[in-house]
Design a protein around this motif. Structure first.
Motif, PDB file in Angstrom:
ATOM      1  N   TYR A  11      -7.078  21.332   4.513  1.00 34.65           N
ATOM      2  CA  TYR A  11      -7.031  22.014   3.259  1.00 34.65           C
ATOM      3  C   TYR A  11      -5.493  22.218   2.977  1.00 34.65           C
ATOM      4  CZ  TYR A  11     -11.709  23.544   4.634  1.00 34.65           C
ATOM      5  OH  TYR A  11     -12.764  23.455   5.255  1.00 34.65           O
ATOM      6  N   GLU A  12      -4.985  21.552   1.682  1.00 36.15           N
ATOM      7  CA  GLU A  12      -3.692  21.924   1.347  1.00 36.15           C
ATOM      8  C   GLU A  12      -3.578  22.509  -0.031  1.00 36.15           C
ATOM      9  OE1 GLU A  12      -2.019  17.752   1.826  1.00 36.15           O
ATOM     10  OE2 GLU A  12      -3.053  17.374   3.685  1.00 36.15           O
ATOM     11  N   TRP A  13      -2.633  23.250  -0.050  1.00 38.08           N
ATOM     12  CA  TRP A  13      -2.126  23.931  -1.362  1.00 38.08           C
ATOM     13  C   TRP A  13      -0.828  23.408  -1.693  1.00 38.08           C
ATOM     14  CZ3 TRP A  13      -5.472  26.196   2.117  1.00 38.08           C
ATOM     15  CH2 TRP A  13      -6.545  26.734   1.602  1.00 38.08           C
ATOM     16  N   TYR A  14      -0.332  23.326  -3.073  1.00 41.82           N
ATOM     17  CA  TYR A  14       0.906  22.940  -3.178  1.00 41.82           C
ATOM     18  C   TYR A  14       1.220  23.767  -4.457  1.00 41.82           C
ATOM     19  CZ  TYR A  14       0.359  18.689  -0.586  1.00 41.82           C
ATOM     20  OH  TYR A  14       0.096  17.883   0.596  1.00 41.82           O
ATOM     21  N   ARG A  15       2.584  24.560  -4.322  1.00 38.95           N
ATOM     22  CA  ARG A  15       2.853  25.459  -5.517  1.00 38.95           C
ATOM     23  C   ARG A  15       4.370  25.056  -5.545  1.00 38.95           C
ATOM     24  NH1 ARG A  15      -1.171  24.847  -6.282  1.00 38.95           N
ATOM     25  NH2 ARG A  15      -3.110  26.504  -6.593  1.00 38.95           N
ATOM     26  N   GLU A  16       4.755  24.536  -6.567  1.00 38.32           N
ATOM     27  CA  GLU A  16       6.069  24.199  -6.968  1.00 38.32           C
ATOM     28  C   GLU A  16       6.813  23.205  -5.595  1.00 38.32           C
ATOM     29  OE1 GLU A  16       8.492  27.584  -7.999  1.00 38.32           O
ATOM     30  OE2 GLU A  16       6.893  28.081  -9.863  1.00 38.32           O
ATOM     31  N   ASP A  17       7.691  23.893  -5.134  1.00 43.49           N
ATOM     32  CA  ASP A  17       8.118  23.315  -3.837  1.00 43.49           C
ATOM     33  C   ASP A  17       7.455  23.729  -2.495  1.00 43.49           C
ATOM     34  OD1 ASP A  17       9.828  21.318  -5.289  1.00 43.49           O
ATOM     35  OD2 ASP A  17      11.478  22.907  -5.419  1.00 43.49           O
ATOM     36  N   ARG A  18       6.632  24.602  -2.590  1.00 39.79           N
ATOM     37  CA  ARG A  18       6.084  24.948  -1.442  1.00 39.79           C
ATOM     38  C   ARG A  18       4.638  24.351  -0.914  1.00 39.79           C
ATOM     39  NH1 ARG A  18       8.652  30.115  -1.717  1.00 39.79           N
ATOM     40  NH2 ARG A  18      11.059  29.707  -1.842  1.00 39.79           N
ATOM     41  N   GLN A  19       4.400  24.248   0.219  1.00 39.49           N
ATOM     42  CA  GLN A  19       3.337  23.799   0.824  1.00 39.49           C
ATOM     43  C   GLN A  19       2.367  24.662   1.810  1.00 39.49           C
ATOM     44  OE1 GLN A  19       3.759  20.260   2.832  1.00 39.49           O
ATOM     45  NE2 GLN A  19       1.821  19.474   2.577  1.00 39.49           N
ATOM     46  N   LEU A  20       1.039  24.834   2.016  1.00 41.61           N
ATOM     47  CA  LEU A  20       0.491  25.413   2.725  1.00 41.61           C
ATOM     48  C   LEU A  20      -0.776  24.628   3.286  1.00 41.61           C
ATOM     49  CD1 LEU A  20      -1.000  27.753   4.386  1.00 41.61           C
ATOM     50  CD2 LEU A  20      -1.635  28.618   2.204  1.00 41.61           C
ATOM     51  N   GLY A  42      -5.645  29.126  -5.551  1.00 40.42           N
ATOM     52  CA  GLY A  42      -6.670  28.193  -6.352  1.00 40.42           C
ATOM     53  C   GLY A  42      -7.326  27.315  -5.308  1.00 40.42           C
ATOM     54  N   LYS A  43      -7.940  26.069  -6.070  1.00 41.07           N
ATOM     55  CA  LYS A  43      -8.812  25.216  -5.324  1.00 41.07           C
ATOM     56  C   LYS A  43      -7.849  24.299  -4.558  1.00 41.07           C
ATOM     57  CE  LYS A  43     -12.469  21.914  -5.705  1.00 41.07           C
ATOM     58  NZ  LYS A  43     -12.850  22.053  -4.625  1.00 41.07           N
ATOM     59  N   PRO A  44      -8.196  24.160  -3.240  1.00 43.40           N
ATOM     60  CA  PRO A  44      -7.372  23.175  -2.444  1.00 43.40           C
ATOM     61  C   PRO A  44      -7.563  21.755  -2.563  1.00 43.40           C
ATOM     62  CG  PRO A  44      -8.929  24.171  -0.700  1.00 43.40           C
ATOM     63  CD  PRO A  44      -9.090  24.916  -2.533  1.00 43.40           C
ATOM     64  N   TYR A  45      -6.672  20.786  -2.189  1.00 42.63           N
ATOM     65  CA  TYR A  45      -7.037  19.446  -1.921  1.00 42.63           C
ATOM     66  C   TYR A  45      -7.638  19.535  -0.643  1.00 42.63           C
ATOM     67  CZ  TYR A  45      -6.772  14.828  -0.444  1.00 42.63           C
ATOM     68  OH  TYR A  45      -6.859  13.634   0.172  1.00 42.63           O
ATOM     69  N   GLU A  46      -8.804  19.046  -0.436  1.00 43.69           N
ATOM     70  CA  GLU A  46      -9.569  19.018   0.785  1.00 43.69           C
ATOM     71  C   GLU A  46      -9.935  17.693   1.283  1.00 43.69           C
ATOM     72  OE1 GLU A  46     -13.819  20.849   2.532  1.00 43.69           O
ATOM     73  OE2 GLU A  46     -13.179  21.386   0.126  1.00 43.69           O
TER      74      GLU A  46
END
Length: 196
Positions: A146-155, A133-137
Motif C-alpha cells: 500500500y502506498e500513499w504519496y503527498r507532495e514530496d512525501r511517501q508512505l 486517503g485511498k492508497p495505491y494498492e
C-alpha cells in the motif's frame, strides 16, 4: 410529496458532505511517524524520545539507541540510528531505523516481525486510509503493498504472507522525497567514482 423532496435533498446533502470529508482526508500531509518528524536533527529525535529511552534502559538494562551506519552511507553524509524499544500502531515492539542525511531525518524504516491477525492489519491500513486517503494498492503472491504519496512525501506498507497465507511480517517506510533526492544524487556520484 413534500417529504420525498426533503428526503432527497437531505440524502444529496449527506452524500456531498461524505464525499467532501473523503477529499479533505486525502489532503493530510505525511510529516513522519509518531514523534519523529522529517527534518529533525539526531539531537531533536533523541530528545523527543527521552522518556521512552530512560524507561527502556531501566527495564532492559541496555541503551535505547544504537548507531548502525554502514561505512558507505557515512561517505554520503548519512547516519542510521536504530532502536527496538518502540511499539508500533500494530502493537508490536519493532526494529526501527531512522535515517539522517546532513543531520536531517529523511527516512524511517519499521520492520515488524511475527504473525498478525489480518483484522489488525486491516484496521491499521484503514486508519492510514482515513488520514491520507485511498492508497495505491498492489497485491502480489508474497503479500500486499500500500502506498500513499503527498507532495514530496511517501508512505509504504508492505505485508508478507507465510505458507498458510497468513500475514507473517510487515515493513513500513516513510520517506521525504526532497532529502531522498540529495541521497540519490550523492549515491550516483559515489557509484560512478567506484566504476572508474
Amino acid at each position: 410529496m413534500r417529504y420525498k423532496k426533503a428526503l432527497k435533498c437531505f440524502t444529496g446533502l449527506s452524500m456531498v458532505l461524505f464525499l467532501a470529508s473523503r477529499v479533505f482526508a486525502q489532503s493530510a500531509t505525511i510529516e513522519g511517524w509518531d514523534k519523529a518528524k522529517f527534518g529533525m536533527s539526531i539531537e531533536e529525535l533523541k530528545e523527543s524520545y527521552r522518556k521512552e529511552a530512560e524507561i527502556f534502559k531501566m527495564q532492559e538494562g541496555r541503551e535505547f539507541w544504537e548507531e548502525k551506519t554502514p561505512p558507505e552511507s557515512k561517505l554520503l553524509g548519512c547516519t542510521r540510528l536504530s532502536t527496538s524499544g518502540l511499539r508500533t500502531s500494530l502493537g508490536a515492539r519493532s526494529d526501527i531505523d531512522f535515517w539522517f542525511i546532513d543531520n536531517k531525518l529523511w527516512n524511517i524504516q519499521i520492520h515488524i516481525p511475527g504473525v498478525f491477525s489480518s483484522e489488525r492489519v486491516e484496521q491499521f491500513i484503514n486508519s492510514l486510509t482515513s488520514k491520507y486517503g485511498k492508497p495505491y494498492e498492489e497485491p502480489d503472491i508474497f503479500g500486499d503493498s500500500y502506498e500513499w504519496y503527498r507532495e514530496d512525501r511517501q508512505l509504504m506498507v508492505w505485508t508478507y504472507l507465510d505458507f498458510e497465507d497468513k500475514i507473517s511480517s510487515a515493513d513500513i517506510f516513510y520517506a521525504d522525497g526532497k532529502l531522498n533526492e540529495i541521497w540519490k544524487k550523492r549515491y550516483d556520484e559515489w557509484a560512478n567514482r567506484r566504476k572508474k
